[in-house]
Design an enzyme around this catalytic site. Structure first.
Site, short mmCIF file in Angstrom:
data_model
loop_
_atom_site.label_atom_id
_atom_site.label_comp_id
_atom_site.label_asym_id
_atom_site.label_seq_id
_atom_site.Cartn_x
_atom_site.Cartn_y
_atom_site.Cartn_z
CG MET A 1 -1.77 -7.33 -6.64
SD MET A 1 -1.18 -6.29 -8.01
CE MET A 1 -0.17 -7.49 -8.87
CG HIS B 1 -0.08 -2.01 -15.41
ND1 HIS B 1 -0.39 -3.23 -14.88
CD2 HIS B 1 0.82 -2.25 -16.40
CE1 HIS B 1 0.28 -4.17 -15.51
NE2 HIS B 1 1.02 -3.61 -16.44
N GLY C 1 0.78 -1.23 0.00
CA GLY C 1 0.00 0.00 0.00
C GLY C 1 0.82 1.28 0.00
C1 GAR Z 1 2.84 -0.96 -7.59
O1 GAR Z 1 4.07 -1.04 -8.25
C2 GAR Z 1 1.70 -0.95 -8.59
O2 GAR Z 1 2.00 -0.25 -9.77
C3 GAR Z 1 1.52 -2.41 -8.85
O3 GAR Z 1 1.69 -3.03 -7.62
C4 GAR Z 1 2.57 -2.24 -6.81
C5 GAR Z 1 1.85 -1.99 -5.51
O4 GAR Z 1 2.71 -1.34 -4.61
N1 GAR Z 1 0.24 -2.69 -9.43
C6 GAR Z 1 0.01 -3.72 -10.24
O5 GAR Z 1 0.87 -4.51 -10.56
C7 GAR Z 1 -1.41 -3.81 -10.73
N2 GAR Z 1 -1.52 -4.77 -11.78
P1 GAR Z 1 2.10 -0.62 -3.35
O6 GAR Z 1 1.16 -1.63 -2.69
O7 GAR Z 1 3.29 -0.35 -2.47
O8 GAR Z 1 1.37 0.61 -3.79
#
Ligand code: GAR
Length: 230
Positions: free
Chosen positions: A97, A116, A19
């Protein structure tokens, strides 16, 4: 354009893990006193670290465990029921996800936004940093877009880039990109809070008063100096 003139822009943020993008959004709203409110942080995983962080700051947190539901439709219906309790202007996916059903996407059409970790339309799906390294691209990036029924596809709100270094592994590349993700999502939330973002009938995004939504490797918006931003 979503009209929230009667009050702050209401946001529900969906996460599945750490998050850090959600944290940046919450911190930016608080620090800059933006006309926006994170009404709830919702996760499909009870162990998502971001839930505790949000709860510690007095934000309502909810869990809708996807494993409790027999089908994607059932899960999405339960998720929508929770989201709708907060009547958000926008639902922001920040490291969420789960693939969402067309019915869910349609319900929040024009109000559902995702980040993304690739320069879409390149590298949809998972393992985007690995894909970038395998393909030998020299620029990698991240995209904030309105969500459509097609996975990791939809009208682009903003994109940011980072260089790919010879020494990179997926983790190093992901870490470099994450700082741009944070700066970019913070800026998009500013635009949303100010009611400047519109999705036109031609499925193109426009942000009033903004000529480019391209973010550079230091997280600055092209054409602006870094210090003008958070
Ligand atoms: C981030 O890098 C986001 O872009 C990616 O997951 C990570 C979450 O990090 N999202 C995806 O891959 C969506 N398909 P966070 O929980 O620290 O924000």
């Amino acid at each position: 354009m979503v009209n929230h003139q009667n009050g702050a822009c209401r946001l529900v943020i969906l996460i599945s893990g750490r998050g850090s993008n959600m944290q940046t959004i919450v911190d930016t709203i608080a620090r800059e006193n933006l006309p926006a409110q994170v009404c709830a942080v919702v996760s499909n995983r009870a162990d998502a670290a971001g839930l505790e962080w949000a709860a510690d700051r007095g934000i309502e947190t909810r869990t809708v465990p996807h494993r409790d539901y027999a089908s994607r439709q059932d899960f999405d219906a339960a998720l929508a029921a929770v989201i709708d309790e907060y009547q958000p202007n926008y639902v922001l996916l920040a490291g969420f996800m789960r693939v969402l059903t067309p019915g869910f996407v349609e319900r929040y059409e024009g109000r559902l936004i995702n980040i993304h970790p690739s320069l879409l339309p390149s590298f949809p799906g998972l393992h985007t940093h690995q894909q970038a390294l395998v393909d030998g691209v020299q620029w990698h990036g991240c995209t904030i877009h309105f969500v459509t029924a097609k996975l990791d596809h939809g009208p682009i709100v903003a994109q940011g880039i980072v260089p790919v270094l010879e020494t990179d592994d997926p983790d190093a590349l992901a870490a470099r990109l994450l700082t741009v993700e944070h700066r970019m999502y913070a800026q998009v939330v500013r635009w949303l809070a100010e009611g400047r973002v519109s999705l036109d009938d031609d499925q193109r995004v426009r942000v009033a008063g903004v000529a480019t939504r391209a973010f550079l490797p230091d997280g600055a918006l092209l054409g602006q100096h870094s210090k003008e931003q958070a």
